[in-house]
Design a protein around this motif. Structure first.
Motif, PDB file in Angstrom:
ATOM      1  N   PHE A   1       0.815  -1.215   0.000  1.00 21.43           N
ATOM      2  CA  PHE A   1       0.000   0.000   0.000  1.00 21.43           C
ATOM      3  C   PHE A   1       0.853   1.271   0.000  1.00 21.43           C
ATOM      4  N   GLY A   2       2.064   1.194  -0.522  1.00 20.74           N
ATOM      5  CA  GLY A   2       2.933   2.359  -0.554  1.00 20.74           C
ATOM      6  C   GLY A   2       3.651   2.651   0.754  1.00 20.74           C
ATOM      7  N   GLU A   3       3.457   1.843   1.777  1.00 21.49           N
ATOM      8  CA  GLU A   3       4.158   2.019   3.053  1.00 21.49           C
ATOM      9  C   GLU A   3       5.281   1.005   3.163  1.00 21.49           C
ATOM     10  N   GLN A   4       6.281   1.348   3.975  1.00 25.71           N
ATOM     11  CA  GLN A   4       7.427   0.467   4.174  1.00 25.71           C
ATOM     12  C   GLN A   4       7.247  -0.335   5.458  1.00 25.71           C
ATOM     13  N   PHE A   5       7.486  -1.643   5.333  1.00 30.34           N
ATOM     14  CA  PHE A   5       7.391  -2.544   6.468  1.00 30.34           C
ATOM     15  C   PHE A   5       8.701  -3.303   6.594  1.00 30.34           C
ATOM     16  N   ILE A   6       8.907  -3.867   7.760  1.00 26.85           N
ATOM     17  CA  ILE A   6      10.095  -4.673   8.001  1.00 26.85           C
ATOM     18  C   ILE A   6       9.671  -5.866   8.852  1.00 26.85           C
ATOM     19  N   ALA A   7      10.090  -7.056   8.431  1.00 23.49           N
ATOM     20  CA  ALA A   7       9.799  -8.267   9.202  1.00 23.49           C
ATOM     21  C   ALA A   7      11.111  -8.778   9.783  1.00 23.49           C
ATOM     22  N   PRO A   8      11.103  -9.206  11.035  1.00 23.36           N
ATOM     23  CA  PRO A   8      12.335  -9.725  11.631  1.00 23.36           C
ATOM     24  C   PRO A   8      12.933 -10.841  10.780  1.00 23.36           C
ATOM     25  N   VAL A   9      14.245 -10.839  10.678  1.00 23.38           N
ATOM     26  CA  VAL A   9      14.948 -11.800   9.824  1.00 23.38           C
ATOM     27  C   VAL A   9      14.555 -13.238  10.139  1.00 23.38           C
ATOM     28  N   GLY A  10      14.454 -13.605  11.382  1.00 23.10           N
ATOM     29  CA  GLY A  10      14.163 -14.986  11.763  1.00 23.10           C
ATOM     30  C   GLY A  10      12.758 -15.456  11.443  1.00 23.10           C
ATOM     31  N   GLU A  11      11.865 -14.542  11.077  1.00 26.17           N
ATOM     32  CA  GLU A  11      10.481 -14.923  10.809  1.00 26.17           C
ATOM     33  C   GLU A  11      10.222 -15.285   9.348  1.00 26.17           C
ATOM     34  N   LEU A  12      11.162 -14.966   8.472  1.00 28.29           N
ATOM     35  CA  LEU A  12      11.001 -15.283   7.051  1.00 28.29           C
ATOM     36  C   LEU A  12      12.179 -16.146   6.607  1.00 28.29           C
ATOM     37  N   SER A  13      11.883 -17.176   5.809  1.00 27.12           N
ATOM     38  CA  SER A  13      12.965 -18.069   5.408  1.00 27.12           C
ATOM     39  C   SER A  13      13.593 -17.702   4.074  1.00 27.12           C
ATOM     40  N   GLU A  14      12.830 -17.072   3.175  1.00 32.01           N
ATOM     41  CA  GLU A  14      13.396 -16.637   1.900  1.00 32.01           C
ATOM     42  C   GLU A  14      12.420 -15.730   1.170  1.00 32.01           C
TER      43      GLU A  14
END
Length: 180
Positions: free
Chosen positions: A43-56
């Protein structure tokens, strides 16, 4: 025993004589003062997910539609022999993906028994933030997304909302993708 020391013996002796306050420890201290995550937009906003929560992350693979599921379920894809359910995150939150289709990416969430592909507008890769820029209160303009946020990082003119995949998994709508 040979009078010539082996390379291993020399390294072992060097490690014993190294000072605890050496340059390596200074770098470790600086690294601990930063938080890292995978940056993406929705939606045009910037998000960040913790590294350990995503595998690739990957480009959107070919998928097969599924009958009897919510409209935000894109389908399933075969990714290296595993069936990956694909979810349009913009549609899940009540909107549409906003960037060109070429930029859309899949963030793979693999946590406990959940294996899911989250389709987002764009992925920015690894992002690093000084810990002192963290704010516990998220300040997203998107009310639908706030239930999945756990704070934000403020850098100069940009806000990066911390997206919690744990909160997403706990959302009853996400857990039950079948049509009611």
């Amino acid at each position: 025993m040979s009078t010539t020391a082996s390379a291993f013996d020399v390294l072992a002796e060097l490690s014993l004589t190294a000072k605890p306050g050496g340059a390596g420890n200074k770098l470790d201290a600086e690294a601990q003062l930063q938080w890292s995550g995978i940056g993406f937009s929705l939606f045009g906003e910037q998000f960040i997910a913790p590294v350990g929560e995503l595998s690739e992350m990957l480009e959107i693979p070919a998928s097969t539609r599924l009958p009897g599921v919510q409209p935000w379920v894109v389908g399933v894809a075969n990714v290296r022999g595993r069936l990956l359910p694909l979810f349009d995150m913009a549609a899940f939150f009540g909107g549409k993906l906003s960037s060109s289709k070429r930029q859309h990416r899949v963030l793979i969430l693999e946590r406990d028994s959940v294996y899911a592909g989250l389709i987002v507008d764009q992925v920015f890769g690894m992002q690093h933030f000084p810990l002192e820029t963290f704010q516990e209160q998220a300040n997203s303009k998107l009310e639908a997304v706030t239930s999945c946020l756990s704070g934000c990082y403020q850098l100069s003119d940009s806000n990066w909302q911390v997206f919690s995949t744990a909160k997403l998994i706990e959302d009853p709508r996400f857990a039950n993708a079948a049509l009611s």
